[in-house]
Design an enzyme around this catalytic site. Structure first.
Site, PDB file in Angstrom:
ATOM      1  N   TYR A   1       6.792   4.300  10.565  1.00 26.38           N
ATOM      2  CA  TYR A   1       7.282   2.921  10.651  1.00 26.38           C
ATOM      3  C   TYR A   1       7.808   2.347   9.345  1.00 26.38           C
ATOM      4  O   TYR A   1       8.193   1.193   9.291  1.00 26.38           O
ATOM      5  CB  TYR A   1       6.175   2.021  11.232  1.00 26.38           C
ATOM      6  CG  TYR A   1       4.833   2.115  10.517  1.00 26.38           C
ATOM      7  CD1 TYR A   1       4.609   1.438   9.323  1.00 26.38           C
ATOM      8  CD2 TYR A   1       3.805   2.914  11.028  1.00 26.38           C
ATOM      9  CE1 TYR A   1       3.401   1.526   8.662  1.00 26.38           C
ATOM     10  CE2 TYR A   1       2.583   3.017  10.374  1.00 26.38           C
ATOM     11  CZ  TYR A   1       2.387   2.323   9.188  1.00 26.38           C
ATOM     12  OH  TYR A   1       1.187   2.427   8.528  1.00 26.38           O
TER      13      TYR A   1
ATOM     14  N   ARG B   1       0.871  -1.174   0.000  1.00 29.70           N
ATOM     15  CA  ARG B   1       0.000   0.000   0.000  1.00 29.70           C
ATOM     16  C   ARG B   1       0.906   1.221   0.000  1.00 29.70           C
ATOM     17  O   ARG B   1       1.792   1.348   0.819  1.00 29.70           O
ATOM     18  CB  ARG B   1      -0.984  -0.021   1.163  1.00 29.70           C
ATOM     19  CG  ARG B   1      -0.420   0.286   2.505  1.00 29.70           C
ATOM     20  CD  ARG B   1      -1.493   0.534   3.547  1.00 29.70           C
ATOM     21  NE  ARG B   1      -1.127   0.007   4.843  1.00 29.70           N
ATOM     22  CZ  ARG B   1      -0.241   0.553   5.663  1.00 29.70           C
ATOM     23  NH1 ARG B   1       0.395   1.661   5.346  1.00 29.70           N
ATOM     24  NH2 ARG B   1       0.040  -0.006   6.820  1.00 29.70           N
TER      25      ARG B   1
ATOM     26  N   HIS C   1      -2.060   3.376   6.415  1.00 33.78           N
ATOM     27  CA  HIS C   1      -3.064   2.343   6.665  1.00 33.78           C
ATOM     28  C   HIS C   1      -4.479   2.893   6.486  1.00 33.78           C
ATOM     29  O   HIS C   1      -5.324   2.300   5.832  1.00 33.78           O
ATOM     30  CB  HIS C   1      -2.888   1.793   8.073  1.00 33.78           C
ATOM     31  CG  HIS C   1      -3.993   0.903   8.517  1.00 33.78           C
ATOM     32  ND1 HIS C   1      -4.167  -0.357   8.006  1.00 33.78           N
ATOM     33  CD2 HIS C   1      -5.008   1.095   9.394  1.00 33.78           C
ATOM     34  CE1 HIS C   1      -5.239  -0.906   8.570  1.00 33.78           C
ATOM     35  NE2 HIS C   1      -5.770  -0.044   9.409  1.00 33.78           N
TER      36      HIS C   1
HETATM   37  C1  LIG Z   1      -9.808  -8.336  15.363  1.00 30.21           C
HETATM   38  C2  LIG Z   1      -9.203  -7.010  15.049  1.00 30.21           C
HETATM   39  N1  LIG Z   1      -8.119  -6.616  15.732  1.00 30.21           N
HETATM   40  C3  LIG Z   1      -7.568  -5.411  15.490  1.00 30.21           C
HETATM   41  C4  LIG Z   1      -8.097  -4.583  14.557  1.00 30.21           C
HETATM   42  C5  LIG Z   1      -7.477  -3.217  14.293  1.00 30.21           C
HETATM   43  N2  LIG Z   1      -6.864  -3.212  12.962  1.00 30.21           N
HETATM   44  C6  LIG Z   1      -7.523  -2.720  11.904  1.00 30.21           C
HETATM   45  S1  LIG Z   1      -6.702  -2.958  10.504  1.00 30.21           S
HETATM   46  C7  LIG Z   1      -5.422  -3.715  11.282  1.00 30.21           C
HETATM   47  C8  LIG Z   1      -4.277  -4.240  10.485  1.00 30.21           C
HETATM   48  C9  LIG Z   1      -4.715  -5.193   9.431  1.00 30.21           C
HETATM   49  O1  LIG Z   1      -3.660  -5.576   8.645  1.00 30.21           O
HETATM   50  P1  LIG Z   1      -3.806  -6.573   7.431  1.00 30.21           P
HETATM   51  O2  LIG Z   1      -4.637  -7.748   7.832  1.00 30.21           O
HETATM   52  O3  LIG Z   1      -2.456  -6.857   6.925  1.00 30.21           O
HETATM   53  O4  LIG Z   1      -4.661  -5.777   6.349  1.00 30.21           O
HETATM   54  P2  LIG Z   1      -4.344  -4.364   5.670  1.00 30.21           P
HETATM   55  O5  LIG Z   1      -4.961  -3.324   6.542  1.00 30.21           O
HETATM   56  O6  LIG Z   1      -2.883  -4.229   5.523  1.00 30.21           O
HETATM   57  O7  LIG Z   1      -5.046  -4.378   4.358  1.00 30.21           O
HETATM   58  C10 LIG Z   1      -5.646  -3.752  12.651  1.00 30.21           C
HETATM   59  C11 LIG Z   1      -4.714  -4.295  13.648  1.00 30.21           C
HETATM   60  C12 LIG Z   1      -9.248  -5.025  13.871  1.00 30.21           C
HETATM   61  N3  LIG Z   1      -9.832  -4.274  12.932  1.00 30.21           N
HETATM   62  N4  LIG Z   1      -9.774  -6.235  14.134  1.00 30.21           N
END
Ligand SMILES: Cc1ncc(C[n+]2csc(CCOP(=O)(O)OP(=O)(O)O)c2C)c(N)n1
Lengths: 325, 355
Positions: B265, B252, B256
Site C-alpha cells: 500500500y 514508519r 505496521h
Molecule cells: C479499536 C481498534 N481497532 C482496530 C485495531 C487494529 N489495529 C491495530 S493498529 C491499527 C492502526 C493504527 O494506526 P495508528 O493509530 O495510526 O497508529 P500506528 O500503528 O501507525 O502507530 C489498527 C487498525 C485496534 N488495535 N484497535
C-alpha cells in the site's frame, strides 16, 4: 468447484455477493487496497472499486453505525471489524440499535446487515487480539450469530447472512483460516442459518463445538474411538438461533454430551446448551452435561494461551467422566 | 514535508535560525543524549525484527523512523509523569525506565512484560486504538485534583484520531483544563490507510482549536523541535494552563508489524524519500559531528555498546523462567473465588472435579 481455504471461502462469498447484488457494500479498516489484514477481502477493491469496498477511518462505532444507516436506507452492508477484541466501541450500535431497530420500528427498519469479525486465539497474536465473546451477542435478542468451521460453510453461511433480513454477527475462526482446503461450490449458494452440521456419527457421547473448536472435537472423537468410545460430533454453525432439533436428536441417541468452547465457562454459550439439553432431553441423559471451556480468567497473552484453551487432555477427561458417571 | 509549526534541525543536519538559538540553550549532555537514545532505540528495534524472523519473539511492531518523536518527547518528562503508550512506544518506555528485557518479554507473549519496575509510571501498551486517551486525561485530572505536579501523556498514532475516545478525551481536557499532553505520532498510515482517509482536515494539530486546547505540529524527525514542543507543553500543564495536542510528523520506515507487508500500500518512492532524506538519526549525527561533539570513533563505540546492551537483554529475556500454566489465575482477583480455585486445581492436575 475448486479447493479453497476457509478464508478463501469468505473471500468468494463476498465476491459473489458484490457481483450479484448491487446493494452490497463491504466496509471496514484496511479492507480496500490492503485486502484485509488476513486477506479476506483480497482483490475485491480492485474488482469492485472504492465505492463498494470501502476503507473507512479507524472507528468501529462509525463503521457499524454507518452500516446500520446504510441498511435503513436500502443497502446491504457487510462491515468488517478487524478483530473481535476491537468490536467494543461498536457494542452500543450493535446491541442497542442493530439488534432492536426492527422491534422499535415495528418491522419498518429491520437493520439487515452483517458484521464480520475474526475471533479466538491460538495464533500467537499480540495481546488483546484473541477474544471469543460470542455469548455477549448470543445473549442479545434480535441478533443472529454464526461461526463457520469449513471453507464451504464459510461461503454458504456468509451468503445466507447477507440475504438474511436480520442483523447477523458472522464470526471467523482465525486459527483455521488456512488450516485446510475443501471444495467450495461456485456462485451463489447458501448454508441455512439455524442448522447444525453432523460432522461425525457416533453412539456414546455427543461432542458439541463450533468454529475453531470443531477440528479439536473431531480429533478428540478419533482418539476416543481408539479407546472404544464412539463420539458424535456436532458443529453448531449457528449459535443463535440454535438447531435445537439436531442437538436434542443427537443427545437422545447418545445420552451424553460434552460441550467444547474457547470462551470462558461462566455464562458462556455452553451454559445455555446444557440448560436446553436439561429442559428438552433430561430423561434420556445417562450423565450430566460436561463443559470444556476456556478458564474464567482474562484471555492471556500468548505464552499461556495453550493452557487457557481447551486441551485434548481436558476433553478426554470429560469424555471419560460422562462415560463413567 | 507538509508545513509544520516547528523545525529546528533540517534533514541535512543544518540548524534553522530558531534552531540555532534553541541549540545554544540545550545542555551538552542532553545534546548527546538525544543521539545516544535514538541509536539505542534503533538498535533494539532492528534486533527485535530479527528476533521475530527467527521465531524467538511473536509479532512485533517496529518503530524505525520514529526515534526522534519518541526520544525527544520522552526526554522532556520527569519520573513523576504518567505515560500511557500504544504498542509502538518501545523508545518512550525505555527512556522512562522500562528494562529492555521486559519490553522483549512483552513481545514474547509474557505478561511480566507489562510490569514496570517500582516507581516507573508507564502503563502497559494500549492495544485497542485510542483507549489510552481518556485514561491519560483521567490520570491528569487526578493530579489536578490532588494538587500534584505530575502531567500525563497519551501516545498514539494518526489513526487513533478517528476514534470516539479521541474526541471525548480532548473535550474533557479542554473543559476541565487538565495537565495532559496528547502526543500523536503522525506516521501517515494506520496500517494501510493513509491519513487522508482518517481526516478531511490536513493536520491533526488543528483539531486542538475545537477543544480550546493548544495544538502544535512539529517535524517529528527533528528531535530538537520535538523536545522543545514537549517541554513547552509540560511547562504549560504544570502551570495549570491546560492540555496540548502535539502532532509529530514522522514516518514508519518498515511495515505496521512484522505480520504486515507495507509494499502492498505504499509507494516505494515515498518510502525512499523518508528513509534516505529524512532520517532522524543521521541529521542529528551530522549536526553533532559538525559541532565537534561527536567523532566517528564515538559513533562506533556507542553502536557497539548498544549492541551489547541489547544482547544482554535478549539473553535475560530468553533465560527468564517460563511461568507455570496456573499463572493464568494469578492476579485475576485480589482473592480467588472458590470456582476459580477449583478451575486452577483442575488445570494443575490436582483435581478433576469441575472440567
Ligand atoms: C479499536 C481498534 N481497532 C482496530 C485495531 C487494529 N489495529 C491495530 S493498529 C491499527 C492502526 C493504527 O494506526 P495508528 O493509530 O495510526 O497508529 P500506528 O500503528 O501507525 O502507530 C489498527 C487498525 C485496534 N488495535 N484497535
Amino acid at each position: 468447484m475448486s479447493e479453497k481455504t476457509l478464508i478463501q471461502g469468505i473471500n468468494e462469498g463476498l465476491r459473489t455477493a458484490l457481483k450479484e447484488r448491487s446493494d452490497v457494500v463491504v466496509l471496514g479498516e484496511d479492507v480496500g487496497k490492503n485486502g484485509g489484514v488476513f486477506r479476506a477481502t483480497e482483490g475485491l477493491w480492485e474488482e469492485f472499486g472504492d465505492e463498494r469496498v470501502i476503507d473507512t477511518p479507524l472507528a468501529e462505532a462509525g463503521i457499524v453505525g454507518a452500516a446500520i444507516g446504510m441498511a435503513i436506507n436500502g443497502m446491504r452492508p457487510v462491515a468488517e471489524i478487524q478483530f473481535m477484541g476491537f468490536i467494543y466501541p461498536a457494542f452500543e450500535q450493535i446491541v442497542t440499535h442493530a439488534a432492536r431497530l426492527r422491534t422499535r420500528t415495528q418491522g419498518q427498519h429491520p437493520a439487515s446487515l452483517v458484521v464480520r469479525a475474526p475471533y479466538g486465539g491460538g495464533i500467537r497474536a499480540p495481546e488483546l487480539h484473541s477474544d471469543s465473546t460470542e455469548a455477549l451477542f448470543v445473549h442479545t435478542p434480535g441478533l443472529k450469530v454464526v461461526a463457520p468451521s469449513t471453507p464451504s460453510d464459510a461461503k454458504g453461511l456468509l451468503l445466507s447472512a447477507i440475504r438474511d433480513p436480520d442483523p447477523v454477527i458472522y464470526l471467523e475462526p482465525m486459527k483455521i483460516y488456512r488450516a485446510f482446503r475443501q471444495e467450495v461450490p461456485e456462485g451463489w449458494f447458501e448454508v441455512p442459518i439455524g442448522k447444525a452440521r453432523k460432522v461425525r456419527e457416533g453412539e456414546d457421547v455427543t461432542l458439541i463445538a463450533w468454529g475453531t473448536m470443531v477440528p479439536v472435537a473431531e480429533r478428540a472423537a478419533r482418539e476416543a474411538s481408539e479407546r472404544g468410545v464412539s463420539c458424535e460430533v456436532l458443529d453448531l454453525r449457528s449459535l443463535c438461533p440454535l438447531d435445537e432439533e439436531a442437538i436434542v436428536t443427537s443427545v437422545k441417541k447418545t445420552g451424553r454430551a460434552v460441550i467444547i468452547h474457547e470462551a470462558p465457562k461462566n455464562a458462556g454459550l455452553g451454559a445455555e446448551l446444557a440448560a436446553r439439553i436439561h429442559e428438552l432431553a433430561f430423561l434420556w441423559m445417562e450423565s450430566p452435561v460436561k463443559r470444556v471451556t476456556g478458564f474464567d480468567v482474562p484471555v492471556p497473552m500468548f505464552a499461556l494461551e495453550d493452557d487457557f484453551r481447551p486441551s485434548q487432555k481436558r476433553i478426554d477427561r470429560a469424555i471419560h467422566k460422562v462415560m463413567t458417571f | 514535508m507538509d508545513r509544520v509549526d516547528r523545525c529546528y534541525l533540517k534533514p541535512g543536519g543544518q540548524l534553522t535560525e530558531e534552531g540555532r538559538s534553541r541549540w545554544e540553550a540545550v545542555p551538552e549532555e542532553l545534546k548527546l543524549d538525544f543521539y545516544r537514545w535514538m541509536v539505542q532505540v534503533r538498535s533494539f528495534d532492528r534486533r527485535s525484527v530479527i528476533l521475530q524472523r527467527q521465531g524467538r519473539i511473536g509479532t512485533y511492531a517496529p518503530l524505525e523512523g520514529q526515534e526522534a518523536a519518541q526520544v525527544g518527547s520522552a526526554l522532556a518528562l520527569s519520573k513523576e509523569d504518567w505515560i500511557f503508550p500504544s504498542y509502538r512506544e518501545h523508545g518512550v518506555a525505555m527512556i522512562a525506565g522500562m528494562p529492555l528485557m521486559r519490553i522483549l518479554l512483552y513481545w514474547m507473549g509474557r505478561v511480566e512484560g507489562n510490569v514496570p519496575p517500582e516507581g516507573v509510571r508507564v502503563l502497559p501498551p494500549y492495544v485497542p486504538i485510542a483507549t489510552q486517551l481518556p485514561q491519560a486525561m483521567g490520570a491528569a485530572w487526578a493530579s489536578k485534583l490532588k494538587r500534584e505536579r505530575s502531567v500525563s501523556v497519551a501516545y498514539f498514532g494518526d489513526g487513533a484520531t478517528s476514534e470516539g475516545d479521541f474526541h471525548e478525551a480532548l473535550n474533557f481536557a479542554g473543559v476541565f483544563q487538565l495537565p495532559v499532553i496528547f502526543f500523536c505520532q503522525n506516521n501517515h498510515y494506520a496500517i494501510s490507510v493513509p491519513f487522508s482517509r482518517q481526516s478531511a482536515v490536513p493536520t491533526v494539530a488543528e483539531r486542538a482549536c475545537a477543544y480550546n486546547i493548544r495544538g502544535i505540529r512539529v517535524d517529528g524527525n527533528d528531535v530538537l523541535a520535538v523536545h522543545s514542543a514537549m517541554e513547552e507543553a509540560v511547562t504549560r500543564a504544570r502551570k495549570g494552563d491546560g492540555a496540548t495536542l502535539i502532532e509529530a510528523v514522522t514516518y514508519r520506515k518498515g511495515s505496521h508489524t512484522t505480520a504486515d507487508d507495507a509494499t502492498r500500500y505504499r509507494d516505494p518512492s515515498e518510502v525512499e524519500d523518508w528513509v534516505r532524506e529524512k532520517d532522524p538519526i543521521s541529521r542529528m549525527e551530522a549536526l553533532l559531528k559538525a559541532e565537534g561533539l561527536l567523532s566517528e570513533e564515538d559513533v562506533k563505540k556507542w553502536e557497539e555498546q548498544c549492541k551489547a546492551l541489547v544482547d544482554r537483554a535478549v539473553k535475560e529475556a530468553e533465560a527468564a523462567p517460563a511461568p507455570s500454566a496456573d499463572h493464568l489465575f494469578a492476579h485475576v482477583f485480589e482473592e480467588l473465588p472458590p470456582e476459580l480455585n477449583r478451575q486452577r486445581a483442575e488445570l494443575s492436575g490436582e483435581g478433576g472435579e469441575c472440567v
